[in-house]
Design a protein around this motif. Structure first.
Motif, short mmCIF file in Angstrom:
data_model
loop_
_atom_site.label_atom_id
_atom_site.label_comp_id
_atom_site.label_asym_id
_atom_site.label_seq_id
_atom_site.Cartn_x
_atom_site.Cartn_y
_atom_site.Cartn_z
N SER A 1 0.86 -1.18 0.00
CA SER A 1 0.00 0.00 0.00
C SER A 1 0.90 1.23 0.00
O SER A 1 2.03 1.18 0.49
CB SER A 1 -0.90 0.01 1.24
OG SER A 1 -0.12 0.27 2.38
N PRO A 2 0.41 2.32 -0.55
CA PRO A 2 1.24 3.53 -0.54
C PRO A 2 1.34 4.11 0.88
O PRO A 2 0.36 4.12 1.63
CB PRO A 2 0.49 4.49 -1.47
CG PRO A 2 -0.91 3.99 -1.50
CD PRO A 2 -0.85 2.51 -1.25
N ALA A 3 2.52 4.55 1.22
CA ALA A 3 2.72 5.19 2.53
C ALA A 3 2.26 6.64 2.43
O ALA A 3 2.40 7.28 1.39
CB ALA A 3 4.18 5.12 2.92
N THR A 4 1.68 7.14 3.50
CA THR A 4 1.27 8.53 3.56
C THR A 4 2.02 9.20 4.70
O THR A 4 2.79 8.56 5.42
CB THR A 4 -0.25 8.66 3.80
OG1 THR A 4 -0.56 8.12 5.09
CG2 THR A 4 -1.04 7.94 2.73
N ALA A 5 1.76 10.48 4.88
CA ALA A 5 2.43 11.21 5.97
C ALA A 5 2.01 10.69 7.34
O ALA A 5 2.78 10.76 8.29
CB ALA A 5 2.11 12.69 5.85
N THR A 6 0.80 10.15 7.44
CA THR A 6 0.30 9.70 8.74
C THR A 6 0.34 8.19 8.93
O THR A 6 0.31 7.71 10.05
CB THR A 6 -1.14 10.17 8.96
OG1 THR A 6 -1.96 9.68 7.89
CG2 THR A 6 -1.22 11.69 9.01
N THR A 7 0.40 7.43 7.85
CA THR A 7 0.41 5.97 7.97
C THR A 7 1.53 5.37 7.12
O THR A 7 1.74 5.80 5.98
CB THR A 7 -0.93 5.35 7.52
OG1 THR A 7 -1.16 5.69 6.15
CG2 THR A 7 -2.07 5.80 8.38
N GLY B 1 3.31 2.36 4.84
CA GLY B 1 2.80 1.38 3.89
C GLY B 1 2.80 0.00 4.53
O GLY B 1 3.48 -0.25 5.52
#
Length: 148
Positions: free
Chosen positions: A52-58, A60
């Motif tokens: 899954s793509p990593a985000t600033a808050t979560t 991957g």
């Protein structure tokens, strides 16, 4: 007097432990793997692992995909390790014994598994509803303003 310890099975641990992970499979994925027509030959039933793509808050994470179902893969540690055993043979250590060249059945630990991979069903991605301030958030905010 006879006891349950009349027959000993020698046990040893291999110095070069093999790396294993146990993967918890949902019944529908297990049925696919055990079927007469494995998923490798049917593109609709193909089982893949993506990220899954990593985000600033979560961060991957790994996703197992099977058809239209998606499962998040999560590593879970256990306090009770599982040992994988393999039959082996040992030789008695007494050099004077004429039977010392006859192997004795034994068991060797070839791996110790301390964590498993758990699959969590991913719901269809839907847009989150806009955040509405809850009364407790407003209350906490107003109390902070009064103190400050």
């Amino acid at each position: 007097m006879s006891t349950q310890y009349d027959v000993d099975i020698p046990f040893s641990a291999n110095h070069n432990q093999q790396a294993f992970k146990l993967l918890e499979l949902p019944p529908e994925v297990l049925a696919l793997l055990e079927s007469d027509k494995p998923p490798a030959f049917d593109p609709v039933l193909l089982i893949t692992i993506t990220s899954s793509p990593a985000t600033a808050t979560t961060p991957g994470y790994a996703i197992l995909c099977s058809g239209d179902k998606k499962y998040q893969m999560r590593q879970k540690n256990t306090s009770n390790p599982i040992m994988i055993l393999q039959p082996s043979s040992t030789f008695p250590t007494e050099a004077d014994d004429a039977a010392s060249f006859i192997p004795v059945p034994s068991i060797t630990a070839i791996a110790k598994i301390e964590d498993t991979i758990e699959l969590i069903v991913q719901e269809a991605e839907a847009k989150a509803p806009p955040k509405v301030n809850k009364w407790h958030e407003k209350f906490a905010k107003s109390r902070l303003e009064k103190k400050g």
